[in-house]
Scaffold this active site. Structure first.
Site, short mmCIF file in Angstrom:
data_model
loop_
_atom_site.label_atom_id
_atom_site.label_comp_id
_atom_site.label_asym_id
_atom_site.label_seq_id
_atom_site.Cartn_x
_atom_site.Cartn_y
_atom_site.Cartn_z
N ASP A 1 19.75 25.22 20.91
CA ASP A 1 19.10 25.48 22.20
C ASP A 1 18.13 26.63 22.01
O ASP A 1 18.29 27.45 21.09
CB ASP A 1 20.12 25.82 23.28
N SER A 2 17.16 26.70 22.90
CA SER A 2 16.21 27.82 22.86
C SER A 2 16.89 29.12 23.26
O SER A 2 16.35 30.20 23.00
CB SER A 2 15.03 27.54 23.79
N CYS B 1 19.09 21.16 24.73
CA CYS B 1 18.06 21.81 25.54
C CYS B 1 17.21 20.71 26.15
O CYS B 1 16.67 19.86 25.42
CB CYS B 1 17.22 22.73 24.67
N GLU C 1 20.36 34.31 33.06
CA GLU C 1 20.42 35.10 31.83
C GLU C 1 20.46 36.60 32.11
O GLU C 1 20.91 37.37 31.25
CB GLU C 1 19.24 34.73 30.93
N CYS D 1 18.90 21.10 33.36
CA CYS D 1 18.82 22.26 32.47
C CYS D 1 20.25 22.68 32.17
O CYS D 1 21.09 22.74 33.09
CB CYS D 1 18.05 23.40 33.12
N HIS E 1 21.49 25.45 31.60
CA HIS E 1 21.93 26.68 32.27
C HIS E 1 22.54 26.41 33.65
O HIS E 1 23.38 27.18 34.12
CB HIS E 1 20.72 27.62 32.51
#
Length: 272
Positions: free
Chosen positions: A8-9, A71, A156, A190, A192
């Protein structure tokens, strides 16, 4: 030791890794977070392809036979090109997260009205509508998308738990529903976004909308893939280990990763 690589990024792919390890704990895993160059969501197709290919090649060179691009942005903008031009499928496999998510939709939606919340890059790629259009279903699908540029920074930074995050959750959900008030299925496009699921469900309160998070879907799809590709499964080592590497500070990665894994880890720094 032949591992499953997960890329993942940043951090969101940890939600995918966590679900995969719950379902397939016997395998060995290597997680790579390209945190030094995150986020990918606003970058061009060319840059995301370059970065993703670099990560995939690094994982292959460090003992991975199978790589999961965990991702959505990288799956949308780089996966197909890498599969077609950059790997030898007889010895290497690369899978993404969009296709398995899309394949779950027809069995979930009741009226065919599907909403997608994702990063600007994933929305701009149109990957979800394109993949959904390929499915042969008896139910016509009506697809609406909404970019949510503030959600990843909120997560984040650790601010996603605060009341202030509610504003941005409601803002994007309201904008999506203004496109189609009949949406009954919402794809969290996503990795996240599962951390915001409680707030998203609260924003949808009173509506009969099913929210699709990707972790368990991708894990189930990988399990099925390995069942159907016994040669790949047989080549994977089964000591149940998991290693984490990051292109940024390992201390920062270790601290932030606990938001996604709810357990301490010890990542290592890598240079390309």
């Amino acid at each position: 030791m032949t591992k499953i690589g997960v890329f993942d990024s940043g951090y969101g792919g940890l939600t995918i890794l966590n679900a995969i390890r719950r379902q397939l704990p016997q395998y060995d895993y290597l997680y790579l977070g390209d945190n030094a160059r995150a986020p990918y969501g606003t970058r061009s197709f060319e840059v995301i392809y370059e970065y993703t290919l670099q990560a995939v090649q690094w994982l292959f060179s460090h003992g991975c036979r199978l790589v999961i691009i965990a991702c959505n942005t990288a799956s949308a903008k780089a996966l197909r090109t890498i599969q077609m031009h950059d790997i030898d499928p007889s010895i290497q496999r690369v899978l993404g997260v969009i296709r398995p998510t899309v394949e779950a939709v027809p069995s979930i939606t009741r009226n065919g009205h599907v909403g997608i919340v994702a990063t600007p890059g994933t929305v701009a790629s149109n990957s979800y509508p394109l993949e959904l259009a390929k499915l042969a279903t008896s139910l016509p699908l009506h697809i609406s998308q909404q970019a949510c540029p503030m959600w990843v920074p909120l997560i984040e930074s650790g601010e996603f738990r605060e009341a202030g995050a509610d504003y941005f959750v409601h803002k994007y959900i309201d904008e999506l529903l203004s496109q189609d008030a009949l949406i009954d299925t919402l794809i969290l496009g996503c990795t996240h976004y599962p951390l915001l699921k409680d707030k998203i469900d609260a924003a949808l309160s009173g509506r009969a909308v099913r929210t699709i998070a990707q972790g368990d879907i991708v894990a189930h799809s990988l399990s099925d893939y390995l069942r159907r590709h016994a040669d790949i499964a047989a080549a994977l080592s089964t000591e149940g280990t998991c290693e984490y590497v990051t292109t940024e500070s390992p201390d920062k990665f270790n601290s932030s990763a606990t938001l996604f894994l709810q357990e301490p880890i010890a990542a290592h720094h890598i240079d390309w």
